[in-house]
Design a protein around this motif. Structure first.
Motif, PDB file in Angstrom:
ATOM      1  N   ARG A  42       9.681  -9.209   7.913  1.00 20.51           N
ATOM      2  CA  ARG A  42      10.786  -8.341   8.330  1.00 20.51           C
ATOM      3  C   ARG A  42      12.017  -8.559   7.452  1.00 20.51           C
ATOM      4  O   ARG A  42      12.673  -7.607   7.026  1.00 20.51           O
ATOM      5  N   GLU A  43      12.334  -9.818   7.203  1.00 26.10           N
ATOM      6  CA  GLU A  43      13.522 -10.093   6.404  1.00 26.10           C
ATOM      7  C   GLU A  43      13.369  -9.568   4.979  1.00 26.10           C
ATOM      8  O   GLU A  43      14.287  -8.961   4.421  1.00 26.10           O
ATOM      9  N   LEU A  44      12.223  -9.795   4.374  1.00 26.24           N
ATOM     10  CA  LEU A  44      11.981  -9.309   3.014  1.00 26.24           C
ATOM     11  C   LEU A  44      12.003  -7.791   2.961  1.00 26.24           C
ATOM     12  O   LEU A  44      12.472  -7.196   1.982  1.00 26.24           O
ATOM     13  N   ALA A  45      11.482  -7.158   4.009  1.00 29.80           N
ATOM     14  CA  ALA A  45      11.466  -5.689   4.048  1.00 29.80           C
ATOM     15  C   ALA A  45      12.870  -5.121   3.981  1.00 29.80           C
ATOM     16  O   ALA A  45      13.126  -4.121   3.286  1.00 29.80           O
TER      17      ALA A  45
ATOM     18  N   ARG B  37       8.336  -2.314  -0.534  1.00 31.50           N
ATOM     19  CA  ARG B  37       8.051  -2.261   0.909  1.00 31.50           C
ATOM     20  C   ARG B  37       7.291  -3.516   1.310  1.00 31.50           C
ATOM     21  O   ARG B  37       6.372  -3.937   0.602  1.00 31.50           O
ATOM     22  N   VAL B  38       7.677  -4.097   2.432  1.00 32.17           N
ATOM     23  CA  VAL B  38       7.002  -5.301   2.923  1.00 32.17           C
ATOM     24  C   VAL B  38       6.595  -5.065   4.368  1.00 32.17           C
ATOM     25  O   VAL B  38       7.441  -4.757   5.215  1.00 32.17           O
TER      26      VAL B  38
ATOM     27  N   PHE C  24      -4.214   1.610   3.424  1.00 29.93           N
ATOM     28  CA  PHE C  24      -3.136   2.540   3.758  1.00 29.93           C
ATOM     29  C   PHE C  24      -1.779   1.958   3.369  1.00 29.93           C
ATOM     30  O   PHE C  24      -0.948   2.637   2.751  1.00 29.93           O
ATOM     31  N   LEU C  25      -1.542   0.691   3.707  1.00 34.18           N
ATOM     32  CA  LEU C  25      -0.264   0.064   3.395  1.00 34.18           C
ATOM     33  C   LEU C  25      -0.059  -0.113   1.896  1.00 34.18           C
ATOM     34  O   LEU C  25       1.072  -0.095   1.405  1.00 34.18           O
ATOM     35  N   ALA C  26      -1.144  -0.276   1.162  1.00 36.92           N
ATOM     36  CA  ALA C  26      -1.055  -0.431  -0.291  1.00 36.92           C
ATOM     37  C   ALA C  26      -0.799   0.890  -0.995  1.00 36.92           C
ATOM     38  O   ALA C  26      -0.222   0.919  -2.090  1.00 36.92           O
ATOM     39  N   SER C  27      -1.210   1.978  -0.386  1.00 37.06           N
ATOM     40  CA  SER C  27      -1.163   3.285  -1.030  1.00 37.06           C
ATOM     41  C   SER C  27       0.195   3.955  -0.838  1.00 37.06           C
ATOM     42  O   SER C  27       1.003   3.563   0.008  1.00 37.06           O
ATOM     43  N   ASP C  28       0.417   5.020  -1.604  1.00 36.89           N
ATOM     44  CA  ASP C  28       1.656   5.784  -1.476  1.00 36.89           C
ATOM     45  C   ASP C  28       1.705   6.608  -0.191  1.00 36.89           C
ATOM     46  O   ASP C  28       2.759   7.155   0.153  1.00 36.89           O
TER      47      ASP C  28
ATOM     48  N   GLY D 234       8.745  -2.878   6.864  1.00 37.29           N
ATOM     49  CA  GLY D 234       9.175  -3.785   7.928  1.00 37.29           C
ATOM     50  C   GLY D 234       8.361  -3.645   9.197  1.00 37.29           C
ATOM     51  O   GLY D 234       8.791  -4.073  10.269  1.00 37.29           O
ATOM     52  N   ALA D 235       7.170  -3.070   9.082  1.00 39.35           N
ATOM     53  CA  ALA D 235       6.366  -2.777  10.270  1.00 39.35           C
ATOM     54  C   ALA D 235       5.544  -3.979  10.716  1.00 39.35           C
ATOM     55  O   ALA D 235       5.075  -4.773   9.903  1.00 39.35           O
ATOM     56  N   THR D 236       5.375  -4.067  12.022  1.00 40.85           N
ATOM     57  CA  THR D 236       4.373  -4.946  12.603  1.00 40.85           C
ATOM     58  C   THR D 236       3.141  -4.079  12.784  1.00 40.85           C
ATOM     59  O   THR D 236       3.010  -3.370  13.790  1.00 40.85           O
TER      60      THR D 236
END
Length: 255
Positions: A166-169, A178-179, A227-231, A238-240
């Motif tokens: 979250r902090e890095l995001a 995006r993190v 999905f998270l890796a893709s555009d 910052g998602a859980t």
């Protein structure tokens, strides 16, 4: 056309389990993959089965080893676009706080929390060099829920990963990075199935709490990471990112 065409992904813990499935899937979708793991034999095998991949041996708890990993990835593929920080351990001597020794606590945190810290510390600058990218840190549903069948060090380490993500995001959002924290539920991996192999009752005790009545497959978790890796996930930050079959939403499950 693949969903990761032109991207370079570094996947830690990629010799087996979810990491291996992710390496194969990311490769199928067009990525060049750095298969990073402490296990050379299995890691080389995974890399050989990918379309375009290289194996790099890494100890994620060691700063020099992690820095060398990203140096090697950049030399080989010209840069890095995706960090999939997946390496983790859950040793049998990590149990209740009443029985877990400080040594077990330190070993788990060295890999699960310090390892993610180091991969982000040395990996995020590589993403910034490319103008941005995606960081996927593997936390767990246990970072959000309690369990009487405790693995106290593992649970605490995954909570650390979630907070760190979250902090890095927030810190890097305006620089194109995006993190997100990927939080799997229980998965059919060798790591977990070994714990259940000698005690089928332990598995049944857990299965009753799963709304879908089964564990996830490694490919199902790897697909979420894709999905998270893709555009396609360009506004997910910052998602859980829970992939737990509804476990964290359940109070009473179907009979």
């Amino acid at each position: 056309m693949g969903r990761l065409d032109g991207k370079v992904a570094v996947i830690t813990g990629a010799a087996g389990g979810i990491g291996r499935e992710a390496a194969l899937l990311f490769s199928e979708e067009g990525a060049s993959v750095v298969v990073a793991d402490v296990s050379a034999e299995s890691g080389e095998k995974t890399a050989a089965e990918c379309r375009e991949a290289v194996f790099e041996k890494v100890d994620v708890s060691d700063a020099g080893s992690v820095e060398a990993l990203y140096d090697a990835a950049t030399r080989r593929f010209g840069g890095v676009d995706v960090l999939y920080n997946n390496a983790g351990i859950m040793p049998p001597d990590d149990d209740s706080i009443l029985t877990t020794e400080p040594d077990a606590w330190d070993r788990v945190h060295a890999v699960n929390a310090r390892g993610v810290f180091l991969c982000c510390k040395f990996g995020i600058p590589r993403l910034l060099d490319r103008g941005g990218g995606s960081v996927i840190n593997v936390a767990s549903f246990v970072a959000l829920m309690g369990a009487a069948t405790s693995q106290i060090a593992y649970t605490a380490s995954k909570g650390a990963v979630l907070s760190m993500s979250r902090e890095l995001a927030v810190q890097f959002a305006r620089r194109g990075v995006r993190v997100n924290a990927l939080c799997p539920g229980p998965v059919e991996t060798p790591l977990l199935m070994r714990l259940f192999s000698d005690d089928p009752a332990a598995y049944e005790r857990r299965r009753v709490h799963l709304p879908m009545g089964r564990l996830a497959t490694a490919r199902e978790i790897a697909s979420a990471a894709l999905f998270l890796a893709s555009d396609e996930s360009s506004y997910v930050n910052g998602a859980t990112f829970l992939v737990d079959g509804g476990l964290s939403a359940a109070y009473v499950t179907p009979e």
